[in-house]
Every structure is written in structure tokens, then in C-alpha cells.
Design a protein around this motif. Structure first.
Motif, PDB file in Angstrom:
ATOM      1  N   GLN A  30       7.120  -3.038   8.376  1.00  0.00           N
ATOM      2  CA  GLN A  30       8.073  -2.335   7.540  1.00  0.00           C
ATOM      3  C   GLN A  30       8.238  -2.984   6.178  1.00  0.00           C
ATOM      4  O   GLN A  30       8.112  -2.322   5.155  1.00  0.00           O
ATOM      5  CB  GLN A  30       9.411  -2.265   8.278  1.00  0.00           C
ATOM      6  N   LYS A  52      13.621  -4.840  11.271  1.00  0.00           N
ATOM      7  CA  LYS A  52      12.760  -3.953  12.061  1.00  0.00           C
ATOM      8  C   LYS A  52      12.673  -4.462  13.494  1.00  0.00           C
ATOM      9  O   LYS A  52      12.457  -5.649  13.745  1.00  0.00           O
ATOM     10  CB  LYS A  52      11.362  -3.886  11.448  1.00  0.00           C
ATOM     11  N   ASP A 201      11.764   2.312  20.926  1.00  0.00           N
ATOM     12  CA  ASP A 201      10.628   2.879  20.201  1.00  0.00           C
ATOM     13  C   ASP A 201       9.357   2.822  21.041  1.00  0.00           C
ATOM     14  O   ASP A 201       8.999   1.757  21.498  1.00  0.00           O
ATOM     15  CB  ASP A 201      10.426   2.098  18.906  1.00  0.00           C
ATOM     16  N   GLY A 223      15.929   2.499  14.421  1.00  0.00           N
ATOM     17  CA  GLY A 223      14.587   2.863  13.973  1.00  0.00           C
ATOM     18  C   GLY A 223      13.679   3.428  15.042  1.00  0.00           C
ATOM     19  O   GLY A 223      12.540   3.793  14.739  1.00  0.00           O
ATOM     20  N   LEU A 225      11.631   5.787  17.373  1.00  0.00           N
ATOM     21  CA  LEU A 225      11.182   7.169  17.297  1.00  0.00           C
ATOM     22  C   LEU A 225      11.601   7.874  18.585  1.00  0.00           C
ATOM     23  O   LEU A 225      11.227   7.456  19.683  1.00  0.00           O
ATOM     24  CB  LEU A 225       9.665   7.233  17.140  1.00  0.00           C
ATOM     25  N   GLY A 245      12.557   9.657   7.927  1.00  0.00           N
ATOM     26  CA  GLY A 245      13.613   9.334   8.888  1.00  0.00           C
ATOM     27  C   GLY A 245      13.754  10.361  10.001  1.00  0.00           C
ATOM     28  O   GLY A 245      14.559  10.183  10.907  1.00  0.00           O
ATOM     29  N   ARG A 248      14.022   9.591  13.944  1.00  0.00           N
ATOM     30  CA  ARG A 248      14.401   8.195  14.152  1.00  0.00           C
ATOM     31  C   ARG A 248      15.786   8.167  14.811  1.00  0.00           C
ATOM     32  O   ARG A 248      16.544   9.147  14.726  1.00  0.00           O
ATOM     33  CB  ARG A 248      14.424   7.438  12.815  1.00  0.00           C
TER      34      ARG A 248
END
Lengths: 280, 367
Positions: A30, A52, A201, A223, A225, A245, A248
Motif C-alpha cells: 500500500q 495496512k 481480506d 481494508g 475486500l 474503495g 472494502r
């Protein structure tokens, strides 16, 4: 004839190459910061500069959530029978073997019984490194058993999702796991046993469309997904670029589908707080 | 893959099918249409992309049948010729059944998506009476890709829920090509809870390529809507019978398919992802859809063998699109029988047996 001839030069770089640097440094995707691996590990795999959240494996997750890294695993011996004898560019059987070798797991899931701030809990943690954390018959069965254990022992259940969704190589059998798990969660819900869903994620497809969205609380890491269809499929369908975004954790929070976005460092405390609220 | 120019039986069929061609060539060429696997490959393999719908073989058989009738009507032939033509006619029927029985997964996918295939409202029209539609999810909107309503089934009050596709362009857009949005699933759940409240059985008809993968759908919680339906349908205290009539597209289909009985039309498919989707991910090439369809085991026969569906409902010869009335009558018969059985059960038994059904389903693992 050329005017001159290049002499081959043999470089002697042996002295330099003896310093091993591989794996000691990690670059944050990131913020592009180079991070000392040990610093990253000490920071629970969260980038110290930009925050991150790196993906972590199921065992690390259990260690972070359960007291003193003490827990008992169960349902560890289930493995897929490759019911469709599925072969695409590679045989599913071979993919399974490779994943089993790399992760030292039979499939993309670990069921564990331990204590979270002194309170007994059952955690089912998904392993993304095992064929994308995809859910086939084994993952479905192992999670269902965790739910049933939680139901029978009236122990709070936490499922940590990290998955691309249903496992294509088991076809519609994978799809039926959604039904099985959701039905078991209906029973757990009926018995009023707490269930907290932690979405990490990435959590997409059939996993999101079943147990990941069915917690008494659905909480996610920053963050992460999270979505039903993958971003590429959506782009192809609507023929336009997706807004930044999109899908997210923060996007889902904004749209009302998550109860909280909790940084990894505060995750255990948040769950502990929630369990205190849910258990008399 | 066989060379088309020499071996393709279809080419022979067309030539031999011209009017005025003698009877002998018919017999010769008919013997070529056996349904051995490589022949079927020749018929369906590379050409499948060009096939708009259904099976070309079926269409060719239609033509031959018409021509036999035509030749018979000409008259003036020897009894020998008449007898032979009658034999050929019988042979065509036999082959048609044989071809239907041996369609591969991709051919069935094409039948399942046939534009003339009966859709939910077609079945409602023929099987139920007094249909009154119920719209809207009471929080966002109405989704025309799912229809819900009260109806009478042989005089009995029931609820019907189903995916709805359409045939002309305007209607297709209106129905979003059968792709439901979250409000569609929420509407379905809302009305199913009404049925539960008033103790009415629920029939669902599944025919969708999948839940809509769009931006708005994600914003409005497509995954949550499906997940909620899966959990809540599992504990509804009334009989639920699902019929997969066309495409059973993954979570979008399952979200209205947690039933006591899951029935499947002979040429329907049910899968975790479309063959095209699977091919583009696993083979990195969407044109490998026929391979993907085969590999994923998506036909009614496969699913019945895996005990994921309870019963296969036969279709009229060549597929449900050939005769909507007969297709509906065949579905009707099975629905009557299944409902009669389920009505013997108490609410607890219904919930328990539905739970056990999905709990013990698809246990393909070893310990």
C-alpha cells in the motif's frame, strides 16, 4: 571483422552474496514502505507506517485471538475425496496435495477450542493459503461441526473468514455447503448462542453469501475486500471502472452491512467486549 | 475433433433431407447418427459456439420427420417403400429419445437456456389458478426478476415464488435477464414469511443465471440478502417444494431453494458457477465452456446421482420448449404427489427433515 573484441569478464561477487537478506524485509503493497520483517510480526502483520493489514494464516490468527496461544484443534482429519474427479489445466487432486504440503493442513480450515480473555470459545479460522480459502465439502463440514459443537456445549462461536468463495472444483457440492452451514446457524441462532463473524481480506462469493454475513455481529478488519461478486466480474457486467474503495470493509460499513471495522490490534478486545454483552 | 467435411453426420443429414431424395440414403445416413461419444463431440464440440439454442441434432430430426411425412403424403409408392418410411419414422422417434438421454452437459445447458423454454409465469399460468402477485421488499423496491404471489393449487391456497426471465428485448431488460437483485431475495423472504404465518405451502421455481453481479447489488448487500434467505428458509414451518426448471445459477438460485423437496427438470442445470465463468477462471478461456460444463457435473442426472436433487421431472420429447402444456402437466403431477406427502408432516417434522436433508447432503470427504 570487428575492430575490437570484448573480453569476457568474470565478476567475483561471492563476498557480497553471502549476506542473506531474503525474507528479512517486506515491502508494504500500500505505502511501499520497506519494513523489517520482525517489526511487522511484532505489529501483528500490520504495516507500522500506513496501517495496512497483511493477510495472516489461520494459525497466526488463532494465536492472536486465544489466550497464551493455547488451544485444542478438532475435526482435523477430514480431507476431500475429489468427488467430481475434477481436472482443468491441473488435476484437483494435485492441487489438493500441493496445498496440503504447503500449509500442513488437510483443508482450508482449522477448528479450535480455547479461551478468549478467560472465556471459552470455539473458533473456526479459514486458511486463505489453501486454494484461496475456497469452501468445498470439507470446509463446509468442518464449519458445520464447529457450529454444532458450539450449539451443544452452548459455547460462543467465532468464524474468521478469508476465502474467495465456493470451491469450483467440487461444483454444486460446494454450493450445498452454503445451505448446510446456514441451516446449522439457524439452529445456533434459535438456541441463542452467540456467533461473531470476523471478515478478513478477502471474503467473497459463497462465503460472504452465507455464514460470513450471518453473525450476531459481523465485524471486519480495515481494508478487507468483502463482496458477493468479484470486482472483475462486476466491471465486466456494468462495463465501467469501479469507484475506489468499492467492496472494502469501510464501504460495507458505510452501507450498513458491517457492525464495525476493527483494527487487528483491537480485535480480541472487541470480541471480548461483545461476548461480555452476550453472555450473562 | 473429427474433420467436418467428411465425417459430420449433420452435413449428410441436410443433404439427404432434401425432398425427392430416395429412401435408401435415409436409412444409410440414419445409421450414422449413433450417439457414441466422439460423434457427439463432432456434433457439439467446436460448433457449440454457433449453436444458438437447443440441440441441432434435435432440429435435424424434426426436419427428417417432416420430410418422411411429406414423402408419405406424396403417395404412389410401393408398399415396400411405405413400410420402410414407417420404420424410419419409428427410428427417428427412437433416436430422439436416445439423443435426449445422451445429451452432454453443454447441450443440456443450451436447452436449459432455450429462449422458448417455459418460465415461471408460464408454469403458474398452467398449473395454478387465481394468481395474485405480491410486489416489493418494503425497504428498497420491487424486483421484477423474481415474482411472488398467492395462488391456488388444485383448489388449495399456496404461495408461489420464482425467478422470471423474458423473451423479447424490452421484457428481458425489465426482468434483468432473470438476474435478481437483493430486493428480489428480500421480497421472496418477506412473502415466504407471510405464507408461514398463515400456514400455506410454498412452491418455488428456479431459473436464473445467478444473482446480479452489479454495483448497486453490492451496495445493497447481495451477499447478505442471500445469506439471510438461506438461514431463514431453513426454519420455515411450512412445506417447501422447489423445482429447478431451467438454470440453477449458484447462490442466486439456492437463495429460494432451501426446500423439503428439490425437484429438477430433466434438462435443467444446477451449478456453483456458469460453465463460461468456470472456463474463464479454471481454463483461462471462456470458450472451454463445454469442458467446464462436463467437469462440473451440472445435469439433472449427475445431481440426482449425488442425491442433491430428490427427483427428476421428465420433459416432453426434445425438451420443455417443444410443448409448454405437456411440460406443465408433468410438473403438476409431481408437485401434487410431493405436496400430498409433505402435508402429512407436522411443522416440527418439516423443519427437522429439511435440516437433516441439507445436513447430510454432499458429504464427500474422508476421515
Amino acid at each position: 571483422m570487428p575492430w575490437f573484441k570484448r573480453q569476457p569478464v568474470t565478476l567475483d561477487a561471492s563476498g557480497e552474496k553471502n549476506v542473506r537478506t531474503e525474507g528479512l524485509w517486506v515491502k508494504c503493497e500500500q505505502c511501499r514502505q520497506i519494513i523489517w520483517k520482525k517489526d511487522l510480526d511484532e505489529n501483528m502483520s500490520v504495516c507500522p507506517k500506513c496501517g495496512k493489514h497483511f493477510r495472516i494464516d489461520a494459525r497466526t490468527r488463532l494465536a492472536q485471538l486465544l489466550d497464551d496461544n493455547q488451544y485444542e484443534t478438532f475435526d482435523t482429519n477430514l480431507s476431500s475425496t475429489d468427488p467430481l474427479s475434477f481436472v482443468d489445466l491441473k488435476a484437483y487432486r494435485n492441487r489438493l496435495q500441493a496445498a496440503q504440503r504447503d500449509t500442513q493442513l488437510k483443508d482450508a480450515i482449522i477448528n479450535a477450542y480455547g479461551k478468549l480473555d478467560g472465556r471459552p470459545v470455539i473458533i473456526s479460522a479459514m486458511e486463505y493459503a489453501f486454494i484461496g480459502g475456497s469452501m468445498g465439502a470439507v470446509v463446509g463440514e468442518v464449519i458445520t461441526r464447529a457450529i454444532e459443537r458450539a450449539h451443544d456445549a452452548r459455547t460462543p462461536l467465532i468464524i474468521v473468514s478469508a476465502s474467495g468463495g465456493a470451491r469450483m472444483m467440487e461444483g454444486v457440492i460446494s454450493l450445498m455447503q452454503l445451505a448446510k452451514i446456514s441451516a446449522a446457524l439457524a439452529r445456533l441462532d434459535g438456541a441463542k448462542v452467540p456467533y461473531i463473524s470476523v471478515l478478513t481480506d478477502p471474503t467473497t462469493g459463497g462465503v460472504t453469501a452465507s455464514f460470513a454475513m450471518l453473525g450476531d455481529l459481523n465485524i471486519a478488519e480495515p481494508g478487507a475486500l468483502i463482496g458477493f461478486a468479484g470486482p472483475r466480474v462486476i466491471e465486466q457486467t456494468i462495463r465501467q471502472k469501479l469507484p475506489p474503495g468499492f467492496q472494502r470493509a469501510e464501504f460495507l460499513l458505510e452501507h450498513g452491512f458491517l457492525d464495525a471495522v476493527v483494527p487487528r490490534k483491537e480485535l480480541k478486545a472487541y470480541i471480548s467486549r461483545a461476548l461480555a454483552f452476550m453472555i450473562p | 475433433m473429427k474433420k467436418r467435411s467428411r465425417d459430420n453426420p449433420r452435413k449428410n443429414l441436410t443433404e439427404a433431407g432434401e425432398p425427392g431424395v430416395g429412401i435408401r440414403p435415409h436409412a444409410e445416413m440414419l445409421t450414422q447418427i449413433d450417439t457414441s461419444s466422439d460423434q457427439r463431440e463432432a456434433l457439439s464440440g467446436k460448433n457449440s459456439a454457433k449453436m444458438e439454442s437447443g440441440s441441432k441434432t434435435q432440429q435435424e430430426l424434426d426436419k427428417i420427420e417432416q420430410q418422411i411425412t411429406h414423402l408419405q403424403s406424396l403417395g404412389g409408392q410401393t408398399t415396400e417403400a411405405q413400410r420402410e418410411m414407417a420404420e424410419l419414422g419409428a427410428r427417428v422417434k427412437e433416436l430422439r429419445r436416445d439423443v435426449s438421454a445422451h445429451l452432454n452437459a453443454w447441450e443440456r445447458t443450451e436447452l436449459a437456456r432455450h429462449p422458448q423454454r417455459p418460465y415461471t409465469l408460464d408454469y403458474i399460468d398452467r398449473i395454478f389458478t387465481d394468481w395474485s402477485e405480491i410486489h416489493g421488499d418494503r425497504s428498497f423496491g420491487d424486483d421484477p426478476a423474481i415474482v411472488c404471489g398467492m395462488a391456488r393449487f388444485h383448489g388449495e391456497e399456496v404461495l408461489v415464488v420464482g425467478n422470471q426471465k423474458a423473451r423479447d428485448t424490452k421484457q428481458k431488460v425489465y426482468r434483468n435477464f432473470g438476474y435478481a437483485n437483493p430486493e428480489g431475495y428480500r421480497k421472496a423472504m418477506r412473502v415466504m414469511q407471510i405464507a408461514e404465518k398463515f400456514k400455506r405451502p410454498i412452491f418455488t421455481f428456479v431459473d436464473t443465471p445467478g444473482a446480479y453481479p452489479g454495483l448497486g447489488a453490492e451496495e445493497r448487500g447481495q451477499a447478505e440478502a442471500i445469506a439471510y434467505n438461506l438461514r431463514e428458509m431453513a426454519r420455515l414451518r411450512v412445506p417447501i417444494i422447489t423445482t429447478i426448471t431451467g438454470e440453477g445459477g449458484s447462490g442466486g438460485a439456492l437463495a429460494i431453494a432451501i426446500a423439503n423437496r428439490v425437484l429438477m427438470m430433466e434438462n435443467a442445470i444446477y451449478s456453483v458457477i456458469s460453465p463460461e465463468g468456470c472456463a474463464s477462471i479454471m481454463w483461462r478461456d471462456a470458450t472451454k465452456k463445454d469442458l467446464a460444463a462436463q467437469a462440473m457435473k451440472i445435469t439433472s442426472k449427475d445431481l440426482s446421482e449425488m442425491k442433491i436433487v430428490d427427483e427428476i421431472i421428465a420433459e416432453p420429447a426434445g425438451g420443455a420448449h417443444n410443448d409448454h402444456a405437456e411440460a406443465a402437466a408433468l410438473v403438476d403431477g409431481v408437485l401434487q404427489r410431493e405436496l400430498a406427502e409433505l402435508k402429512k408432516m407436522s411443522a416440527e417434522q418439516l423443519v427437522d427433515s429439511r435440516y437433516q436433508k441439507f445436513r447430510t447432503m454432499a458429504q464427500f470427504y474422508q476421515e
